[in-house]
Design a protein around this motif. Structure first.
Motif, short mmCIF file in Angstrom:
data_model
loop_
_atom_site.label_atom_id
_atom_site.label_comp_id
_atom_site.label_asym_id
_atom_site.label_seq_id
_atom_site.Cartn_x
_atom_site.Cartn_y
_atom_site.Cartn_z
N PRO A 241 -28.02 -35.33 24.38
CA PRO A 241 -27.00 -36.40 24.31
C PRO A 241 -25.61 -35.81 24.08
N THR A 242 -24.61 -36.64 24.35
CA THR A 242 -23.23 -36.24 24.05
C THR A 242 -22.79 -36.76 22.69
N ALA A 243 -23.60 -37.66 22.10
CA ALA A 243 -23.27 -38.22 20.79
C ALA A 243 -24.55 -38.54 20.02
N ILE A 244 -24.47 -38.42 18.71
CA ILE A 244 -25.58 -38.78 17.82
C ILE A 244 -25.06 -39.73 16.76
N PHE A 245 -25.77 -40.84 16.59
CA PHE A 245 -25.48 -41.78 15.51
C PHE A 245 -26.62 -41.68 14.51
N ALA A 246 -26.33 -41.17 13.32
CA ALA A 246 -27.34 -41.00 12.28
C ALA A 246 -27.27 -42.16 11.29
N CYS A 247 -28.42 -42.49 10.72
CA CYS A 247 -28.54 -43.68 9.87
C CYS A 247 -27.91 -43.50 8.49
N ASN A 248 -27.58 -42.26 8.11
CA ASN A 248 -26.79 -42.06 6.90
C ASN A 248 -26.04 -40.73 7.01
N ASP A 249 -25.15 -40.47 6.06
CA ASP A 249 -24.27 -39.31 6.16
C ASP A 249 -25.00 -37.99 5.93
N GLU A 250 -26.03 -38.00 5.08
CA GLU A 250 -26.76 -36.76 4.85
C GLU A 250 -27.40 -36.26 6.14
N MET A 251 -28.01 -37.16 6.88
CA MET A 251 -28.64 -36.75 8.14
C MET A 251 -27.59 -36.40 9.19
N ALA A 252 -26.45 -37.10 9.15
CA ALA A 252 -25.38 -36.76 10.08
C ALA A 252 -24.81 -35.39 9.77
N ALA A 253 -24.66 -35.06 8.47
CA ALA A 253 -24.18 -33.74 8.08
C ALA A 253 -25.17 -32.67 8.51
N ALA A 254 -26.46 -32.99 8.43
CA ALA A 254 -27.49 -32.05 8.88
C ALA A 254 -27.36 -31.81 10.38
N ALA A 255 -27.05 -32.87 11.14
CA ALA A 255 -26.86 -32.72 12.58
C ALA A 255 -25.66 -31.82 12.87
N ILE A 270 -20.60 -32.19 21.24
CA ILE A 270 -21.45 -33.24 20.67
C ILE A 270 -20.63 -34.00 19.62
N ALA A 271 -20.60 -35.31 19.72
CA ALA A 271 -19.96 -36.16 18.72
C ALA A 271 -21.03 -36.68 17.77
N ILE A 272 -20.66 -36.82 16.50
CA ILE A 272 -21.63 -37.25 15.49
C ILE A 272 -20.99 -38.30 14.60
N VAL A 273 -21.75 -39.39 14.35
CA VAL A 273 -21.31 -40.46 13.47
C VAL A 273 -22.38 -40.70 12.41
N GLY A 274 -21.95 -40.83 11.16
CA GLY A 274 -22.87 -41.12 10.07
C GLY A 274 -22.75 -42.55 9.59
N PHE A 275 -23.23 -42.78 8.37
CA PHE A 275 -23.22 -44.13 7.81
C PHE A 275 -23.20 -44.02 6.29
N ASP A 276 -22.32 -44.74 5.64
CA ASP A 276 -22.20 -44.88 4.18
C ASP A 276 -20.86 -44.40 3.64
N ASP A 277 -20.23 -43.41 4.29
CA ASP A 277 -19.02 -42.78 3.75
C ASP A 277 -19.31 -42.17 2.38
N ALA A 278 -20.42 -41.44 2.30
CA ALA A 278 -20.76 -40.71 1.08
C ALA A 278 -19.83 -39.51 0.94
N PRO A 279 -19.74 -38.90 -0.25
CA PRO A 279 -18.83 -37.76 -0.45
C PRO A 279 -19.01 -36.65 0.57
N ILE A 280 -20.24 -36.42 1.03
CA ILE A 280 -20.49 -35.34 1.98
C ILE A 280 -19.74 -35.55 3.29
N SER A 281 -19.42 -36.81 3.62
CA SER A 281 -18.78 -37.09 4.91
C SER A 281 -17.38 -36.51 5.00
N SER A 282 -16.70 -36.38 3.88
CA SER A 282 -15.34 -35.83 3.89
C SER A 282 -15.29 -34.39 3.40
N SER A 283 -16.45 -33.81 3.06
CA SER A 283 -16.47 -32.43 2.59
C SER A 283 -17.05 -31.47 3.61
N VAL A 284 -17.79 -31.97 4.61
CA VAL A 284 -18.30 -31.09 5.66
C VAL A 284 -17.17 -30.78 6.64
#
Length: 350
Positions: A241-255, A270-284
């Motif tokens: 795929p050209t993009a991945i939508f993960a069901c939360n930010d931890e899994m998106a950060a893993a991607a 590859i574009a990646i989108v997470g969910f929740d806006d957890a702290p990890i989303s702005s630290s990766v």
């Protein structure tokens, strides 16, 4: 020690307005509320909650149960509840609760008695645990459910629309030019996982586009490891795929980690989108585009329900479901795909 009049002077409002903020009056404008809260913070002002309880007859202890304080979702909601309670002059009483723990009723009975709890907020998955709700009801505890899988006619609930949020994510990726979009789902037993997956598919249906092939949809359990393994499979596909939508930010950060491992560029390859806006989303790195759950707004609404509807929380057979709006936070992991360029060969596990 700072007084309510000191707060009013610093915020440039009347003492009555400060009192209205402390009582979580919904008529106070957002800008005014923020000025008052900022003044309270700068002056380290703490309302005299015991005096307020005697004066208003208000219940000031709100119970809150955490199954996993380390999770991004529960951690963020815990912080939001602390803030909402501080604003309204209530105490937040927090306790750990593990599913299947022995003598859980006696355990909670002590917690309720010792903390003098009359109001309680239940997060997923506890908000769907019937025996717990029945026990709390028998103790006369007023409950607000946060994002239950199905509405419960006996309790008011506060939620965001997970299905609409997921659909909005996919439509956002459509606008960027993506069509080959994969999905890493959450735990199959969680209602949010099902709703977000349904929203993912609905976006394709609404756009008149074929749904992604089955191998574009992976199942995780909201943990980093499951997201990493799912992303390895997705990014190892010949027609990746050209993009991945993960069901939360931890899994998106893993991607994101898998993309780095395979020497793929984010977001060009590859574009990646997470969910929740957890702290990890702005630290990766790159920072993660995600859906911001309205934690504070949901917490504030819960407290407002306790303040204004306590007399009907148990008596009514029909309760309101309060829907709070979400927001897509656009960061560095999304960009229009380079459709005119050949895909780089991924390196790593296929």
């Amino acid at each position: 020690m700072a007084t309510i009049y000191d707060v009013a002077a610093l915020a440039g409002v009347s003492a009555k307005t400060v009192s209205r903020v402390l009582n979580d009056d919904s008529a106070v404008k957002a800008g005014t509320r923020e000025k008052v809260l900022d003044a309270m913070s700068r002056l380290d002002y703490r309302p005299n909650t015991q005096a307020r309880q005697l004066r208003l007859g208000a219940r000031t202890s709100v119970g809150f149960l955490l199954e996993d304080p380390t999770s991004g979702y529960q951690g963020r909601f815990h912080h939001a509840m602390l803030t909402a309670c501080m604003e309204s002059g209530k105490y937040l009483a927090v306790e750990l609760y593990e599913a299947g723990m022995p003598d859980w009723q006696a355990y909670l009975d002590r917690f309720i008695t010792d903390a003098e709890i009359k109001d309680m907020v239940l997060l997923p998955t506890l908000c769907d645990f019937g025996p717990l709700k029945s026990f709390l009801k028998s103790r006369g505890i007023h409950c607000v459910l946060i994002s239950p899988s199905t509405p419960d006619s006996h309790y008011p609930s506060v939620a965001m629309d997970d299905r609409l949020a997921a659909r909005d994510v996919v439509e956002y990726l459509f606008q960027l030019g993506h069509r080959k979009i994969a999905h890493i789902g959450g735990h199959p037993d969680h209602a949010a996982s099902i709703l977000r997956r349904n929203g993912f598919y609905e976006a394709f249906d609404a756009a008149g586009l074929p749904r992604p092939p089955a191998h574009y949809v992976e199942h995780g359990n909201f943990l980093f490891k499951s997201g990493f393994e799912a992303a390895e499979r997705l990014l190892g596909l010949k027609d990746r795929p050209t993009a991945i939508f993960a069901c939360n930010d931890e899994m998106a950060a893993a991607a994101c980690s898998v993309a780095h491992k395979m020497q793929l560029r984010l977001p060009e390859d590859i574009a990646i989108v997470g969910f929740d806006d957890a702290p990890i989303s702005s630290s990766v790195w790159p920072t993660l585009t995600t859906v911001r759950q309205p934690y504070l707004e949901m917490a504030r609404r819960s407290i407002q329900i306790f303040n204004t509807e306590s007399d009907t929380l148990i008596a009514s057979d029909r309760q309101i479901r309060h829907i709070i709006a979400h927001e897509i936070i656009e960061r560095e992991t999304t960009l229009a795909p380079a459709l005119d360029k050949p895909q780089r060969q991924a390196r790593g596990k296929a």
